[in-house]
Design a protein around this motif. Structure first.
Motif, short mmCIF file in Angstrom:
data_model
loop_
_atom_site.label_atom_id
_atom_site.label_comp_id
_atom_site.label_asym_id
_atom_site.label_seq_id
_atom_site.Cartn_x
_atom_site.Cartn_y
_atom_site.Cartn_z
N LEU A 33 -29.88 62.18 83.13
CA LEU A 33 -29.31 62.94 84.23
C LEU A 33 -28.07 63.66 83.72
CD1 LEU A 33 -29.46 60.22 87.05
CD2 LEU A 33 -30.84 62.30 86.99
N ALA A 34 -27.76 64.78 84.32
CA ALA A 34 -26.52 65.49 84.03
C ALA A 34 -25.58 65.31 85.22
CB ALA A 34 -26.79 66.97 83.79
N TYR A 35 -24.35 64.88 84.93
CA TYR A 35 -23.40 64.62 86.03
C TYR A 35 -21.98 64.81 85.54
CZ TYR A 35 -21.08 62.21 89.90
OH TYR A 35 -20.28 61.91 90.96
N GLU A 36 -21.26 65.68 86.23
CA GLU A 36 -19.84 65.94 85.93
C GLU A 36 -19.62 66.26 84.46
OE1 GLU A 36 -17.63 62.62 87.53
OE2 GLU A 36 -17.59 63.54 89.52
N GLY A 37 -20.49 67.09 83.92
CA GLY A 37 -20.35 67.55 82.54
C GLY A 37 -20.81 66.58 81.48
N GLU A 38 -21.39 65.46 81.90
CA GLU A 38 -21.87 64.47 80.94
C GLU A 38 -23.38 64.29 81.08
OE1 GLU A 38 -19.89 60.75 81.22
OE2 GLU A 38 -17.87 61.60 81.21
N THR A 39 -24.00 63.85 80.00
CA THR A 39 -25.42 63.48 80.02
C THR A 39 -25.51 61.97 80.15
OG1 THR A 39 -26.04 65.37 78.65
CG2 THR A 39 -27.60 63.54 78.76
N LEU A 40 -26.16 61.51 81.21
CA LEU A 40 -26.27 60.07 81.48
C LEU A 40 -27.58 59.55 80.92
CD1 LEU A 40 -25.10 59.96 85.22
CD2 LEU A 40 -23.69 59.94 83.15
N ARG A 41 -27.49 58.45 80.19
CA ARG A 41 -28.67 57.74 79.69
C ARG A 41 -28.46 56.25 79.90
NH1 ARG A 41 -27.58 61.62 75.60
NH2 ARG A 41 -29.18 63.27 75.48
#
Length: 282
Positions: free
Chosen positions: A74-82
């Motif tokens: 997921l992309a959230y607040e400029g970060e890629t979440l894994r």
């Protein structure tokens, strides 16, 4: 020949209304607007997968958690979440929007329940939408009124279109106005823009020509003497008029007007065939 001033004023009034209404429908039908919602999911402590969102989602004491499998992100607040991510406890009536490709995966809290509502631009409801029907704008429905502020906000429980769900809003005062010689009062909440007010109401057209459950009216900030204008031409449907994947509040009991307000938005075609819904059993 120049049109009379009154005719010119009515034309300008109608033009301004049409521009406002087009913007309102544009937001409703935006790529991640309410018409893009594909499911309404009530989260609990068990990590659960849904077909329209990546990851397994759960509601914990620490907040809403997603567990992403290998290859999911997921992309959230400029970060890629894994992997595993905790979004924290959402504020009531607030929403977070992590992105999965061109979809927004709404994380929210409504009536004390954590929910997940994926929003996909290609959703058929959004793609097929054209416009919201409405009464022809008429200046006579721009009604003067007066706002009286409460000494302190009053927590006001209201029902919801979802059975078993209750919203609590802070009522900030009442708006008094007259229609056909009779005086009415509507309980008002703070609006979305600073200083504005919002009223939720029904009237004698509700369930006949306008949506049965509710309509919403935003009122510009009162002047120093509390004077306001209730422009019922700008009474709008809430999202529940279009989709059964919304959790809209119902008006307070005192905001059910006994007279017809033949102004503002009417029943949309999308209101047909809504299924009854309720919060999941504990």
């Amino acid at each position: 020949m120049t049109a009379p001033a009154e005719q010119q004023d009515r034309a300008a009034f109608a033009r301004q209304w049409a521009e406002w209404h087009a913007r309102k429908d544009e937001a409703l039908a935006g790529p991640h607007g309410f018409l893009a919602i594909t499911s309404l999911n009530w989260l609990d402590e068990t990590p659960t997968r849904f077909p329209d969102a990546p990851g397994a989602w759960s509601s914990t004491d620490e907040g809403v958690v997603v567990e992403l499998a290998d290859g999911e992100e997921l992309a959230y607040e400029g970060e890629t979440l894994r992997g595993r991510h905790n979004f924290g406890v959402p504020a009531e009536r607030a929403s977070l929007f992590p992105l999965a490709g061109d979809a927004a995966i709404e994380v929210a809290r409504r009536g004390g329940y954590d929910i997940l509502r994926p929003r996909h631009p290609e959703n058929a409801l959004r793609v097929s939408f054209t416009c919201t029907p409405a009464y022809e704008p008429d200046p006579r429905w721009a009604v003067p009124g007066r706002f009286t502020r409460f000494d302190a906000p009053r927590p006001t429980p209201v029902g919801a279109v979802v059975a078993g769900l209750e919203h609590v809003y802070d009522a900030v005062g009442q708006v008094e106005f007259a229609l056909d010689g009779a005086t009415y009062r509507l309980t008002a909440f703070d609006g979305h823009a600073p200083g504005t007010l919002q009223v939720l109401f029904t009237d004698a057209t509700s369930g006949v020509t306008t949506y049965a459950a509710n309509r919403s009216l935003t009122i510009d900030a009162p002047d120093a003497e509390g004077r306001v204008v209730l422009d019922f031409n700008r009474a709008t449907n809430l999202p529940c008029a279009y989709t059964d994947l919304a959790t809209c509040p119902l008006p307070p009991a005192e905001n059910r007007l006994p007279v017809p307000v033949e102004a503002g938005e009417r029943i949309p075609a999308e209101a047909q065939g809504h299924a009854p819904k309720s919060v999941p059993a504990a």
